[in-house]
Design a protein around this motif. Structure first.
Motif, short mmCIF file in Angstrom:
data_model
loop_
_atom_site.label_atom_id
_atom_site.label_comp_id
_atom_site.label_asym_id
_atom_site.label_seq_id
_atom_site.Cartn_x
_atom_site.Cartn_y
_atom_site.Cartn_z
N THR A 10 -24.49 -10.63 1.43
CA THR A 10 -24.38 -11.28 2.49
C THR A 10 -23.93 -11.81 2.57
OG1 THR A 10 -27.50 -11.98 1.66
CG2 THR A 10 -26.10 -12.98 3.33
N ARG A 23 -21.12 -11.50 6.23
CA ARG A 23 -20.21 -12.14 7.22
C ARG A 23 -19.43 -12.32 7.40
NH1 ARG A 23 -24.94 -17.24 4.95
NH2 ARG A 23 -27.01 -16.17 6.47
N GLU A 60 -20.39 -10.04 10.58
CA GLU A 60 -20.72 -11.07 11.20
C GLU A 60 -19.34 -12.29 11.92
OE1 GLU A 60 -23.84 -14.88 10.74
OE2 GLU A 60 -24.86 -12.53 10.56
#
Length: 112
Positions: free
Chosen positions: A77, A81, A85
């Protein structure tokens, strides 16, 4: 060994039975029976202690592996990110800021 295990109980029972059998059935003096029992206890007790130490290490390795496996999802994760992201957010924020600056400069007549 800090815990009483079935292996230790079994070992004690076998050495005790052997000591009783040698004392009653063999024509050995008590010192020889005690010496044989002490040697067997020393050898097999050392083996039990070594096995207990190895199993303790294996448990720690298994615990570390489980913890590492649990952290893998969190790390993925964070990687997503950070590498995907977050870059998109920075680009979008930079474009918005540039558009606002250009709009303000146009409004003030500095640029056309």
């Amino acid at each position: 060994m800090s815990k009483l295990t079935w292996q230790a109980v079994g070992l004690t029972a076998v050495i005790g039975a052997l000591g009783v059998a040698l004392a009653t059935l063999a024509a050995w003096p008590a010192s020889d029976v005690i010496a044989v029992c002490a040697v067997l206890a020393g050898i097999s007790g050392g083996a039990l202690a070594g096995t207990a130490a190895v199993s303790g290490v294996q448990q720690q390795v298994a615990a570390v592996h489980a913890e590492t496996t649990a952290q893998t999802g969190t790390l993925q994760t964070i990687e997503h990110r950070t590498n995907g992201e977050l870059d998109a957010r920075i680009r979008a924020g930079s474009r918005d800021a540039a558009d606002q600056v250009l709009a303000e400069l146009r409004e003030q007549g500095v640029i056309r």
